[in-house]
Write a protein that holds these residues in place. Structure first.
Motif: not given
Length: 505
Positions: A124-125, A149, A128, A121-122, A118, A153-154
């Motif tokens: 990466r977000a 996004v 971005q 992912d955070q 997670r 993503t989340f």
């Protein structure tokens, strides 16, 4: 020997120890020979004894072997109450505890792995969004990208950005689960009799129960609204997190995350949304600055056009007017000498106008001020005009009029030139007086004529579309001054320009 079962090894040990006297003593004559015949029953008895003693040992060894191989659920079958039973039970209890610890560690590893995923992912977000902040300068495009996004993503149910416009928050971008498009533009009041609950997120103070909740939940607990705001009327949200979009001391809006299940947000969610909200604030400010730069660029273009128009009016147009006046005077001359004088004057005006036009294009200092101060230039301008058209009048200067900033001198020179030429061209003046004075922290330029004058409420505008009065007023404003007209029909005209003097020029 080591490969034999425990009971066999114990039997052989007992056999060697127990039968040795029964065999050795009769053979050495120290005991009767019939005692040797008792060796066989003794061996059988020793075997049974070894079997009874070695069996629990074997069970314990087998249990230990299975535990060592990873079978933590293995158990030994022994008679309760014996020492071997207690030993086996102890080993089983240790194995059970080890199994519990292993399962707990596996759960922790799985949870940590999920948390790291997670977190990835955070990050990466955030990355971005950071790339878009640097690449996209259109606020609408950026805000829609950010909401999509974050929702994708989340897995948030609703992600929205609301921008503040005066006393309202306006829904500017929104991404919701199961929705392709979301109606935008809905406004939420911040003040008034029924302000939106979102107004609390913009306030600096915590809610009424803030201190108690903060003490119970910890200082880093993410702030969640007590009553979620239904951004979409047909979605019953249970939890909400609203983060202000701030840049320095300015609040631009809110980033709102909502969920259909209660209490889904944690500190990681709060950190991520807060980080992205900060990036969105920077992006919005970049877009605002870009738009301001575009407007300033447009204003600069307009200002340059106006400057060129003023310069053309003050150089080429006025020069052409003088040339025309000299050519007409040449045509009306009664003798060749007078005609030659006016022709040479026209040629001189043409050359001077060409030089002034070139200087205007390059935004250089006017030629009359190139090697003279303002008072000298004004006196020379008045004298030249008097020679050309036969006017009377005088120039007077008082105070520190030769210590002005270059841009103030240039503006006052152009205004004086325009006023003097207007007096000759339109006012039919026979006398022209120019006065330059400095007193009380300001410099005053006054150009007075005895011409026909005009009604100040309806200033004259030549058929060709003159710019004179407007340009004189604009030049005065550019140097922080003001322009006044004192005139009435058939009573002459007085142009007065006042410019305050500032320290440092």
């Amino acid at each position: 020997m080591a490969r034999l079962p425990p009971q066999h090894r114990l039997f052989l040990l007992l056999l060697g120890v127990g039968l040795a006297p029964w065999l050795i003593l009769p053979a050495s004559g120290l005991a009767p020979r019939p005692l040797a015949w008792a060796a066989l029953p003794m061996a059988l008895l020793l075997y049974l004894l070894a079997l009874r003693v070695a069996r629990p040992i074997g069970e314990v060894l087998a249990l230990a072997r299975r535990l060592r191989e990873g079978d933590l659920g293995a158990r030994a079958v022994l008679q309760p109450g014996t020492d071997w039973f207690l030993l086996a039970r102890t080993l089983s209890d240790l194995a059970e505890q080890l199994d519990t610890v292993t399962w707990s560690l596996e759960e922790q590893v799985a949870a940590r792995t999920a948390a790291l995923a997670r977190k990835a992912d955070q990050l990466r977000a955030v990355g971005q969004v950071g790339q878009q902040v640097a690449a996209v300068l259109e606020p609408d495009v950026l805000l829609h990208f950010v909401t999509r996004v974050m929702r994708g993503t989340f897995g948030y149910d609703v992600v929205a950005v609301l921008l503040q416009h005066r006393d309202y928050l306006v829904l500017a971008a929104c991404a919701a689960r199961g929705r392709e498009e979301v109606p935008l533009g809905r406004a939420f009041p911040l003040v008034g009799p029924n302000p939106s609950p979102l107004a609390r997120a913009l306030a600096d103070q915590p809610p009424d129960d803030g201190p108690a909740r903060a003490d119970a939940a910890g200082a880093d607990s993410p702030p969640e609204s007590a009553a979620p705001t239904p951004l979409l009327p047909d979605m019953a949200v249970e939890a909400e997190m609203a983060i202000p979009i701030r840049l320095a001391d300015r609040t631009l809006g809110l980033m709102v995350v909502q969920s259909l299940s209660p209490d889904p947000f944690d500190e990681e969610d709060h950190f991520t949304v807060q980080t992205i909200a900060g990036q969105v604030a920077v992006a919005l400010e970049n877009a605002r600055l870009l738009e301001a730069e575009r407007q300033l660029r447009g204003l600069a273009v307009v200002e340059e056009r106006n400057r060129m128009a003023r310069e053309i009016h003050d150089t080429l147009a006025q020069g052409f007017m003088g040339i025309i006046m000299q050519l007409r005077a040449m045509e009306a001359a009664a003798d060749p000498e007078t005609a030659r004088f006016h022709r040479e004057a026209a040629l001189t005006l043409a050359q001077e106008s060409l030089q002034e036009a070139r200087r205007s294009v390059w935004n250089l200092r006017p030629r009359p001020l190139e090697d003279r101060r303002l008072s000298e230039a004004l006196a020379a301008e008045l004298a030249a005009l008097q020679r050309q058209v036969g006017l009377s009048g005088q120039f007077t200067a008082r105070g520190a009029v030769d210590d002005l900033a270059p841009h103030v001198e240039a503006a006052l020179l152009r205004i004086a030139q325009e006023a003097m030429r207007n007096a000759v061209k339109y006012a039919q003046a026979t006398r022209l007086d120019v006065r330059l004075a400095e007193a009380g922290g300001e410099v005053t330029l006054q150009v007075a004529d005895d011409g026909v004058g005009f009604d100040p409420a309806c200033p004259p505008r030549p058929a060709g579309g003159g710019f004179g009065l407007g340009m004189m007023a604009e030049r005065a404003r550019q140097v922080g001054g003001s322009l006044e007209l004192d005139t009435r029909p058939w009573a002459g005209c007085r142009v007065v320009v006042r410019v305050p003097l500032r320290k440092g020029g």
